[in-house]
Write a protein that holds these residues in place. Sequence first.
Motif, PDB file in Angstrom:
ATOM      1  N   LEU A   9       0.923  -1.352  -0.059  1.00 38.99           N
ATOM      2  CA  LEU A   9      -0.142   0.113   0.158  1.00 38.99           C
ATOM      3  C   LEU A   9       0.739   0.935  -0.110  1.00 38.99           C
ATOM      4  N   GLU A  12       1.646   1.074  -3.299  1.00 37.51           N
ATOM      5  CA  GLU A  12       0.288   2.013  -4.303  1.00 37.51           C
ATOM      6  C   GLU A  12      -0.488   1.615  -3.673  1.00 37.51           C
ATOM      7  N   PRO A  13      -0.922   2.863  -3.291  1.00 37.66           N
ATOM      8  CA  PRO A  13      -1.417   3.339  -2.369  1.00 37.66           C
ATOM      9  C   PRO A  13      -3.387   2.764  -2.996  1.00 37.66           C
ATOM     10  N   LYS A  14      -3.223   2.394  -4.021  1.00 38.55           N
ATOM     11  CA  LYS A  14      -4.766   2.597  -4.353  1.00 38.55           C
ATOM     12  C   LYS A  14      -4.656   1.113  -5.525  1.00 38.55           C
ATOM     13  N   ASN A  15      -4.256   0.261  -4.740  1.00 34.59           N
ATOM     14  CA  ASN A  15      -4.128  -1.050  -5.115  1.00 34.59           C
ATOM     15  C   ASN A  15      -5.301  -1.646  -4.457  1.00 34.59           C
ATOM     16  N   ALA A  16      -6.512  -2.045  -5.439  1.00 28.58           N
ATOM     17  CA  ALA A  16      -7.567  -2.601  -4.310  1.00 28.58           C
ATOM     18  C   ALA A  16      -7.948  -3.521  -4.150  1.00 28.58           C
ATOM     19  N   LEU A  19      -6.045  -3.336  -0.774  1.00 21.56           N
ATOM     20  CA  LEU A  19      -6.915  -2.554   0.049  1.00 21.56           C
ATOM     21  C   LEU A  19      -8.168  -3.522   0.454  1.00 21.56           C
ATOM     22  N   ARG A  41     -12.230   2.412   0.506  1.00 22.88           N
ATOM     23  CA  ARG A  41     -10.576   2.855  -0.827  1.00 22.88           C
ATOM     24  C   ARG A  41     -11.310   2.022  -1.560  1.00 22.88           C
ATOM     25  N   GLN A  44     -13.945   2.544  -3.822  1.00 21.19           N
ATOM     26  CA  GLN A  44     -13.490   3.401  -5.089  1.00 21.19           C
ATOM     27  C   GLN A  44     -12.181   3.011  -5.816  1.00 21.19           C
ATOM     28  N   ALA A  45     -11.036   2.334  -5.661  1.00 17.67           N
ATOM     29  CA  ALA A  45     -10.265   1.417  -7.083  1.00 17.67           C
ATOM     30  C   ALA A  45     -10.629   0.652  -7.594  1.00 17.67           C
ATOM     31  N   ASN A  46     -12.065   0.245  -6.859  1.00 12.39           N
ATOM     32  CA  ASN A  46     -12.473  -0.604  -8.392  1.00 12.39           C
ATOM     33  C   ASN A  46     -13.875  -0.889  -7.444  1.00 12.39           C
TER      34      ASN A  46
END
Length: 96
Positions: A9, A12-16, A19, A41, A44-46
Amino acid sequence: ARAQLDTALRLEPKNAIALREMGLILFASRQYDLARRFFVRAVQANPQDRASQGYLGCALMRLNRVQEATKFINNAGNGPWTACLQPLTTTAPPPL
């Protein structure tokens, strides 16, 4: 596993997937509000990730946010997250 998710994370903070997995770890340790934040989150990412939606519903259910929880669980459909609809038990069931 948690340290690897922290690293994933951070990189890659937006790795669905990461998360969602962090949310599952937090949910398992009964940190429902923090788990909810990770599931939000992840969705939101996926937005198509049914598992993240379902587990978000579980976290909301544990927080007594039943109406919101029902919406997410219904959108997710059937899956392992539906087990959270069973009441929490703190004791072992009686023998058969």
